[in-house]
Write a protein that holds these residues in place. Structure first.
Motif: not given
Length: 77
Positions: A22-38
């Motif tokens: 998804i191309d939204v303004s907070y897409s990098q935060k979603l990716i970073g949050g997923g990696v940090l969660g892992l």
């Protein structure tokens, strides 16, 4: 415990995939949050669940364990 671990894993992977697709303004935060969660939630929970009830001394290199390994090598030959 295994259902919580599975839920955290699915949430992290979903967050990473959604961040890429998804191309939204907070897409990098979603990716970073997923990696940090892992790394900070999933891996410690998974490690605790898998090592619970085991003796850590069985996996450490001590004099007794070295002697056992040497005896096993001698028996194989």
């Amino acid at each position: 415990m295994k259902y919580i671990i599975l839920l955290v894993f699915i949430a992290c992977i979903t967050s990473i995939i959604v961040g890429y697709t998804i191309d939204v303004s907070y897409s990098q935060k979603l990716i970073g949050g997923g990696v940090l969660g892992l790394f900070f939630v999933f891996i410690p929970l998974f490690s605790y669940h898998r090592w619970k009830g085991r003796d850590i001394k069985d996996y450490m290199i001590t004099k007794e364990n070295l002697d056992k390994m040497r005896d096993n090598e001698r028996r194989k030959k």
